[in-house]
Design a protein around this motif. Sequence first.
Motif, PDB file in Angstrom:
ATOM      1  N   SER A  54      -0.319   5.298   0.426  1.00  0.00           N
ATOM      2  CA  SER A  54      -0.545   5.986  -0.828  1.00  0.00           C
ATOM      3  C   SER A  54      -1.905   5.337  -1.194  1.00  0.00           C
ATOM      4  N   ASP A  55      -2.866   5.751  -2.047  1.00  0.00           N
ATOM      5  CA  ASP A  55      -3.948   4.862  -2.827  1.00  0.00           C
ATOM      6  C   ASP A  55      -3.160   4.182  -3.942  1.00  0.00           C
ATOM      7  N   TRP A  69       1.544   2.027  -5.915  1.00  0.00           N
ATOM      8  CA  TRP A  69       1.875   0.689  -5.341  1.00  0.00           C
ATOM      9  C   TRP A  69       1.199  -0.223  -6.147  1.00  0.00           C
ATOM     10  N   SER A  70       0.133   0.349  -6.952  1.00  0.00           N
ATOM     11  CA  SER A  70      -0.269  -0.652  -8.210  1.00  0.00           C
ATOM     12  C   SER A  70       0.846  -0.753  -9.220  1.00  0.00           C
ATOM     13  N   GLY A  71       1.519   0.001  -9.164  1.00  0.00           N
ATOM     14  CA  GLY A  71       2.787  -0.141 -10.312  1.00  0.00           C
ATOM     15  C   GLY A  71       2.241   0.542 -11.771  1.00  0.00           C
ATOM     16  N   LYS A  72       0.854   1.006 -11.704  1.00  0.00           N
ATOM     17  CA  LYS A  72       0.172   1.365 -12.725  1.00  0.00           C
ATOM     18  C   LYS A  72       0.683   2.999 -13.363  1.00  0.00           C
ATOM     19  N   SER A 108       0.815  -1.301  -0.205  1.00  0.00           N
ATOM     20  CA  SER A 108      -0.002   0.156   0.065  1.00  0.00           C
ATOM     21  C   SER A 108       0.987   1.015   0.211  1.00  0.00           C
ATOM     22  N   TYR A 109       2.157   1.038  -0.152  1.00  0.00           N
ATOM     23  CA  TYR A 109       2.958   2.189  -0.262  1.00  0.00           C
ATOM     24  C   TYR A 109       3.692   2.558  -1.510  1.00  0.00           C
ATOM     25  N   ALA A 110       3.458   3.910  -1.991  1.00  0.00           N
ATOM     26  CA  ALA A 110       4.208   4.405  -3.282  1.00  0.00           C
ATOM     27  C   ALA A 110       5.611   4.117  -3.086  1.00  0.00           C
TER      28      ALA A 110
END
Length: 124
Positions: free
Chosen positions: A99-100, A53-56, A31-33
Amino acid sequence: QVQLVESGGGLVQAGGSLSLSCAASGRTFRSYAMGWFRQAPGKEREFVAAISWSGKSTYYADSVRFTVSRGYAGNTAYLQMNSLKPDDTAVYYCAARYSDPDSASYDRREYDYWGQGTQVTVSS
């Protein structure tokens, strides 16, 4: 205890490449950038790149020739640096912030955890 540990720095000739890694431990960083910053002697720490954190989502400072990525488990971030120049010489730091999923930040004040840094020296 949260720890970020950078590795992969060193001495390289101009035009060469280096790959930096940042290993996170102490908690899950899904959940972390993750961000990369650098600080040259006598200069302020500046933003280089960041990844959500999604990598997107990825973010880069203007004119950098680098690529940021993260491992599948989310606990490792990478910075692939190509076409290095003497001006890229600095201590490189990784940082993490809660982060979100699809956001990151270029503002170092928004990061909660920091590594100890790894030296990158580019010779001309």
